[in-house]
Design an enzyme around this catalytic site. Structure first.
Site, PDB file in Angstrom:
ATOM      1  N   LYS A  82      86.760  64.780  24.416  1.00  0.00           N
ATOM      2  CA  LYS A  82      86.066  66.056  24.529  1.00  0.00           C
ATOM      3  C   LYS A  82      85.322  66.310  23.247  1.00  0.00           C
ATOM      4  CE  LYS A  82      88.830  67.938  28.067  1.00  0.00           C
ATOM      5  NZ  LYS A  82      90.204  68.307  28.385  1.00  0.00           N
TER       6      LYS A  82
ATOM      7  N   GLU B 263     100.425  60.085  31.514  1.00  0.00           N
ATOM      8  CA  GLU B 263     101.050  60.922  30.478  1.00  0.00           C
ATOM      9  C   GLU B 263     101.573  62.231  31.064  1.00  0.00           C
ATOM     10  OE1 GLU B 263      98.856  63.621  28.027  1.00  0.00           O
ATOM     11  OE2 GLU B 263      96.983  62.519  28.390  1.00  0.00           O
TER      12      GLU B 263
HETATM   13  N1  PSU Z   1      92.463  65.796  25.260  1.00  0.00           N
HETATM   14  C1  PSU Z   1      92.226  66.301  26.472  1.00  0.00           C
HETATM   15  N2  PSU Z   1      93.259  66.696  27.251  1.00  0.00           N
HETATM   16  C2  PSU Z   1      94.561  66.565  26.840  1.00  0.00           C
HETATM   17  C3  PSU Z   1      94.800  66.012  25.558  1.00  0.00           C
HETATM   18  C4  PSU Z   1      93.732  65.629  24.802  1.00  0.00           C
HETATM   19  O1  PSU Z   1      91.073  66.409  26.839  1.00  0.00           O
HETATM   20  O2  PSU Z   1      95.484  66.944  27.594  1.00  0.00           O
HETATM   21  C5  PSU Z   1      96.224  65.812  25.103  1.00  0.00           C
HETATM   22  C6  PSU Z   1      96.621  64.332  25.283  1.00  0.00           C
HETATM   23  O3  PSU Z   1      97.992  64.255  25.596  1.00  0.00           O
HETATM   24  C7  PSU Z   1      96.365  63.758  23.900  1.00  0.00           C
HETATM   25  C8  PSU Z   1      96.752  64.924  23.011  1.00  0.00           C
HETATM   26  O4  PSU Z   1      97.107  62.601  23.610  1.00  0.00           O
HETATM   27  O5  PSU Z   1      96.299  66.077  23.710  1.00  0.00           O
HETATM   28  C9  PSU Z   1      96.148  64.820  21.655  1.00  0.00           C
HETATM   29  O6  PSU Z   1      96.699  65.789  20.818  1.00  0.00           O
HETATM   30  P1  PSU Z   1      96.335  65.800  19.272  1.00  0.00           P
HETATM   31  O7  PSU Z   1      94.881  66.145  19.216  1.00  0.00           O
HETATM   32  O8  PSU Z   1      97.221  66.866  18.680  1.00  0.00           O
HETATM   33  O9  PSU Z   1      96.618  64.426  18.760  1.00  0.00           O
END
Ligand code: PSU
Ligand code: MN
Length: 305
Positions: A160, A26
């Site tokens: 996390k 990603e």
């Molecule tokens: N969790 C992490 N590191 C990240 C992300 C999530 O520990 O970099 C990033 C990933 O790209 C994930 C996104 O798909 O954040 C999720 O965002 P949201 O919670 O807004 O869906």
């Protein structure tokens, strides 16, 4: 390629044609997940780990409205230099916007799964997936919904604990996503090796992951598979340190009224500050380890009879 908005690099295209192992990566972690220049170093280290296993990395992003599968070092540096100010964080809903309006986009787990599937890549390695946010059960990451509808094997270090992990597992169950523990019986909590919550199945080899993915295809089930790998022991963050930082960062996000797609980048950035950079070492170690594991799974899939 049938889709004129999709451009696959020569190296990735050749590997796919030959049936060689390819691992998608990603780009949100490059633009929104890490500060410069750690973002570029981490992206490069993940690509190197995949190559060391004999597989080809395919970092995915949108550049000037063109969906790109396989970025050059210069392109990674360009996106990493622009960061969150110049690049849109792209989940499913954002893809038509960045393509239609010819913007730059960094794909999240959801966005990367969609593009990997379009390109014919079946394994994707990342750090943490999005989930259900603590205290905000209506804030369900698009990642969980995408896992329910797109057949990609996503290798991660769990989620996390900025997230509500029990609720995240509930949504994954509803979405029909098998949660595999790679060498573990419990869901890893990203910075630390265990959340204490049980996974659906423990497996210990890349071949067993490949067998499950292959069975999913044979059964014509269209969902993703989540492979959760504990962060290497030497780099794990003590649980109380991680927990204290996450609680404080989440409190600040609430106090400042941060919401929607900004929550995850805000909390990750604050955890980094609150742990004085210690979270970064665990984060990078997990990402590189997952890239390596993803390459091993892709290699096992490539030779599975
Ligand atoms: N969790 C992490 N590191 C990240 C992300 C999530 O520990 O970099 C990033 C990933 O790209 C994930 C996104 O798909 O954040 C999720 O965002 P949201 O919670 O807004 O869906
Ligand atoms: Mn969200």
């Amino acid at each position: 390629m049938a889709n004129s908005h999709l451009v696959i690099s020569d190296e990735v295209g050749a590997a796919l044609l030959a049936g060689s192992p390819v691992v998608a990566l990603e780009s949100t972690l490059i633009t929104h997940g890490f500060p410069f220049p750690a973002n570029i170093e981490t992206a490069t280290a993940m690509e190197d780990a995949i190559r060391a296993e004999g597989a080809v990395p395919a970092t995915i992003a949108v550049i000037n409205g063109q969906i790109r599968v396989g970025l050059s070092r210069d392109e990674i540096e360009m996106l990493g230099g622009l960061g969150s100010a110049g690049v849109r964080k792209c989940s499913r809903r954002d893809l038509p916007i960045v393509v239609g309006l010819k913007q730059h986009g960094a794909t999240t787990v959801a966005g990367t799964m969609i593009v990997a599937h379009m390109a014919g890549i079946s394994v994707f390695a990342t750090g943490g997936i999005g989930g259900v946010h603590r205290g905000h059960p209506q804030d369900i990451s698009a990642d969980l919904i995408e896992l329910g509808r797109t057949p990609i094997t996503v290798v991660c270090a769990g989620a996390k604990s900025i997230l509500d992990l029990p609720l995240t597992l509930e949504v994954l169950e509803t979405q029909g996503v098998p949660v595999i523990g790679y060498g573990t019986e419990t869901l890893p909590a990203f910075y630390s090796r265990s959340s204490g919550l049980p996974v659906d199945q423990r497996v210990d080899t890349p071949e067993d992951v490949a067998r499950i993915a292959r069975a999913r295809d044979a059964l014509r089930l269209a969902h993703g598979i989540l492979v959760t790998v504990p962060v290497p022991e030497a780099d794990a963050l003590p649980e109380d340190v991680a927990e204290a930082a996450i609680a404080e960062a989440t409190r600040q996000a609430d106090a400042l009224g941060i919401h929607g797609k900004d929550v995850t980048p805000f909390v990750l950035g604050n955890v980094l500050e609150l742990t004085e950079g210690r979270s970064q070492q665990a984060n990078i170690a997990a990402l590189v380890n997952n890239a390596r594991t993803g390459a091993q799974i892709a290699a096992a899939l490539a030779i599975l009879p």
